[in-house]
Design a protein around this motif. Structure first.
Motif, PDB file in Angstrom:
ATOM      1  N   VAL A  25       0.845  -1.193   0.000  1.00 41.87           N
ATOM      2  CA  VAL A  25       0.000   0.000   0.000  1.00 41.87           C
ATOM      3  C   VAL A  25       0.883   1.246   0.000  1.00 41.87           C
ATOM      4  O   VAL A  25       1.750   1.408   0.868  1.00 41.87           O
ATOM      5  CB  VAL A  25      -0.939   0.015   1.220  1.00 41.87           C
ATOM      6  N   ARG A  26       0.655   2.129  -0.949  1.00 38.70           N
ATOM      7  CA  ARG A  26       1.436   3.362  -1.032  1.00 38.70           C
ATOM      8  C   ARG A  26       0.919   4.351   0.003  1.00 38.70           C
ATOM      9  O   ARG A  26      -0.269   4.672   0.027  1.00 38.70           O
ATOM     10  CB  ARG A  26       1.330   3.957  -2.440  1.00 38.70           C
ATOM     11  N   ILE A  27       1.836   4.836   0.863  1.00 40.77           N
ATOM     12  CA  ILE A  27       1.438   5.761   1.920  1.00 40.77           C
ATOM     13  C   ILE A  27       2.272   7.034   1.844  1.00 40.77           C
ATOM     14  O   ILE A  27       3.339   7.070   1.225  1.00 40.77           O
ATOM     15  CB  ILE A  27       1.570   5.118   3.315  1.00 40.77           C
ATOM     16  N   ALA A  28       1.773   8.082   2.490  1.00 39.92           N
ATOM     17  CA  ALA A  28       2.413   9.390   2.423  1.00 39.92           C
ATOM     18  C   ALA A  28       3.554   9.554   3.409  1.00 39.92           C
ATOM     19  O   ALA A  28       4.408  10.415   3.226  1.00 39.92           O
ATOM     20  CB  ALA A  28       1.368  10.485   2.664  1.00 39.92           C
ATOM     21  N   ALA A  29       3.580   8.759   4.460  1.00 41.16           N
ATOM     22  CA  ALA A  29       4.637   8.883   5.465  1.00 41.16           C
ATOM     23  C   ALA A  29       5.982   8.470   4.872  1.00 41.16           C
ATOM     24  O   ALA A  29       6.045   7.578   4.018  1.00 41.16           O
ATOM     25  CB  ALA A  29       4.308   8.022   6.675  1.00 41.16           C
ATOM     26  N   PRO A  30       7.089   9.092   5.297  1.00 40.70           N
ATOM     27  CA  PRO A  30       8.403   8.745   4.744  1.00 40.70           C
ATOM     28  C   PRO A  30       8.831   7.339   5.153  1.00 40.70           C
ATOM     29  O   PRO A  30       8.523   6.879   6.256  1.00 40.70           O
ATOM     30  CB  PRO A  30       9.329   9.802   5.348  1.00 40.70           C
ATOM     31  N   GLN A  31       9.543   6.676   4.248  1.00 36.89           N
ATOM     32  CA  GLN A  31      10.078   5.342   4.495  1.00 36.89           C
ATOM     33  C   GLN A  31      11.455   5.242   3.847  1.00 36.89           C
ATOM     34  O   GLN A  31      11.758   5.967   2.907  1.00 36.89           O
ATOM     35  CB  GLN A  31       9.180   4.266   3.882  1.00 36.89           C
ATOM     36  N   PRO A  32      12.304   4.328   4.319  1.00 39.69           N
ATOM     37  CA  PRO A  32      13.594   4.149   3.663  1.00 39.69           C
ATOM     38  C   PRO A  32      13.420   3.617   2.245  1.00 39.69           C
ATOM     39  O   PRO A  32      12.528   2.800   1.987  1.00 39.69           O
ATOM     40  CB  PRO A  32      14.308   3.129   4.569  1.00 39.69           C
ATOM     41  N   VAL A  33      14.248   4.089   1.347  1.00 39.41           N
ATOM     42  CA  VAL A  33      14.213   3.628  -0.047  1.00 39.41           C
ATOM     43  C   VAL A  33      15.031   2.342  -0.117  1.00 39.41           C
ATOM     44  O   VAL A  33      16.260   2.373  -0.022  1.00 39.41           O
ATOM     45  CB  VAL A  33      14.782   4.689  -1.003  1.00 39.41           C
ATOM     46  N   LEU A  34      14.358   1.221  -0.289  1.00 36.40           N
ATOM     47  CA  LEU A  34      15.005  -0.089  -0.278  1.00 36.40           C
ATOM     48  C   LEU A  34      14.639  -0.875  -1.520  1.00 36.40           C
ATOM     49  O   LEU A  34      13.513  -0.769  -2.023  1.00 36.40           O
ATOM     50  CB  LEU A  34      14.578  -0.892   0.961  1.00 36.40           C
ATOM     51  N   SER A  35      15.580  -1.659  -2.000  1.00 31.45           N
ATOM     52  CA  SER A  35      15.327  -2.625  -3.070  1.00 31.45           C
ATOM     53  C   SER A  35      15.645  -4.001  -2.511  1.00 31.45           C
ATOM     54  O   SER A  35      16.718  -4.205  -1.947  1.00 31.45           O
ATOM     55  CB  SER A  35      16.195  -2.336  -4.292  1.00 31.45           C
TER      56      SER A  35
END
Length: 472
Positions: free
Chosen positions: A325-335
């Protein structure tokens, strides 16, 4: 010295750090209760007894428990719909025991024209639909300039709220069009609802920010659903910390790589999701002795790549979170990719350079880590930490704040003036989260034009830099 704790559905991991050095670690199985008081107390007291200096803070990463509570809610919904899950049902039941129950919430949209067909106003994400037991809409909302698109229909708002309370709902997520630019209708609706139903809990979308209506609604619904699980976890962490020798401070890790007070997280628990990933990146770079690194994490048969810049994990908003689910809160950019598929392409997609830090938590994957080290021609640092990386990273965190705003420019204020005000607001939040005087700084301040309009999306990130000699 500091302690970091990662609490997931089945295990508790704790790490004792003195600066960038691990001085002790503890792991304990947990199950059954919403918060494992006895296991946490034993683990932390053992670390404090082995500490060479007073422990000044304990920072809790509860993201695993929060995520388990959400996935349990969707699994229960699938069960009610008649799905058969086999062994997965048992595993989910264990996770449910380890996380406080998520209660269904209501969702109220304030939009200029409510949909003619009620089903057209539903959210596309299965997780959000599973969390929402009552949905309604009412006229209202603003455009990106903050211009009112339709007057707020308070009578319709109260009718929707009454329907939800009659259905037994105690929490409602309110999302208005254009609320990031102008939250007036969300605030007016909240005031009207609380005047009539004072015991109802409301979560408003502008509190987390973000550009898209669906992303903000998903964030607000998830936040509303997590209020009860977060309250139990935060209360447990605070009580356990308070009972420890030396009265250490109690903090909670967030998904932007920072930490906040229990009071802050108890109202915005969505900020605690994905904290483990951010903390693990922070710890990998800190333990490797580099403030800037491309980090490859190897654990549980998976490869995860992220970046650390100036000692902070690279984070962005509008990323997929729990169950995609795409959310507005910041998250770490991970692959992330399975270890068996090989990671050369994964690294190439992340950077033109080789990995700077390769951190392996699972000794079963040590050979995979050594293979990657050969790919970097020995230029990367191979890290075998003595403690859980997320727990160690939680101990390293400092107060932080993230703002995501839409601001129109040209109505008496220039963009630099508006941006400066937003930066000061972020610095004030960092100070409120326990930063030492003079330690707060801005590490990101971007203003992105929204199309051809005189509207800018401001994303401000502020953190605290430790003051030498100050108690963390």
């Amino acid at each position: 010295m500091r302690i970091g704790v990662r609490l997931d559905a089945r295990e508790l991991h704790a790490a004792l750090l003195d600066g960038d050095r691990v001085h002790g670690a503890a792991t304990a199985p947990v199950s059954g209760a919403a918060f494992p008081h006895a296991a946490a107390d034993r683990a932390l007291r053992g670390l404090i007894a082995a500490a060479a200096a007073p422990v000044t803070s304990v920072t809790w990463d509860i993201s695993g428990r929060l995520a388990a509570a959400l996935t349990t809610a969707t699994s229960e919904r699938s069960t009610h719909l008649g799905s058969t899950r086999g062994d997965d049902a048992s595993a989910c039941g264990e996770d449910q025991q380890a996380a406080a129950a998520v209660r269904p919430v209501g969702a109220l949209r304030l939009v200029p024209r409510p949909p003619a067909v009620p089903a057209a106003g539903d959210h596309p994400a299965p997780l959000v639909r599973a969390l929402v037991a009552g949905r309604g809409s009412a006229p209202g909302g603003h455009d990106l300039f903050g211009t009112e698109l339709a007057p707020l229909d308070r009578a319709a708002v109260l009718r929707r709220a009454e329907t939800m309370t009659r259905a037994g709902l105690t929490t409602v997520a309110v999302t208005a069009t254009g609320a990031t630019a102008r939250p007036d209708h969300e605030l007016e609706a909240a005031a009207a609802i609380l005047d009539r139903f004072p015991r109802l809990r409301l979560c408003l979308s502008h509190e987390t920010g973000g550009l898209g209506l669906l992303e903000r609604e998903a964030t607000t619904v998830i936040n509303a659903a997590l209020l009860d699980p977060a309250e139990a976890l935060i209360s447990g962490g605070e009580q356990t910390t308070k009972a420890l020798p030396g009265a250490p401070a109690c903090w909670f890790a967030t998904s932007d790589g920072g930490r906040v007070s229990g009071r802050r997280l108890s109202w915005l628990p969505v900020l605690g999701l994905a904290a483990s990933g951010a903390a693990a990146l922070t710890a990998a770079a800190r333990l490797a002795g580099t403030p800037d690194a491309l980090v490859l994490l190897i654990a549980g048969g998976a490869l995860t790549v992220g970046q650390v810049r100036e000692g902070l994990p690279h984070v962005e908003a509008d990323l997929p979170g729990v169950e995609g689910v795409r959310i507005a809160a910041p998250q770490p950019v991970l692959s992330t990719a399975p270890a068996r598929c090989g990671g050369t392409a994964l690294l190439a997609a992340r950077s033109r350079h080789t990995a700077d830090v390769i951190a392996v938590q699972d000794e079963a994957q040590a050979r995979v880590a050594e293979d990657f080290l050969r790919l970097t021609h020995g230029q990367a640092r191979l890290l075998r930490p003595d403690a859980d990386l997320a727990a160690a990273g939680a101990a390293c965190t400092e107060p932080g704040a993230w703002l995501d705003l839409l601001v129109p420019v040209g109505t008496g204020q220039t963009l630099p003036e508006v941006q400066l005000q937003a930066e000061q607001r972020a610095l004030d939040l960092v100070a409120a989260h326990g930063a030492e005087p003079g330690s707060a700084r801005i590490v990101r301040s971007s203003a992105t034009a929204v199309g051809y309009l005189l509207i800018y999306r401001l994303q401000i990130r502020a953190v605290s830099t430790p003051v030498p000699g100050a108690a963390p």
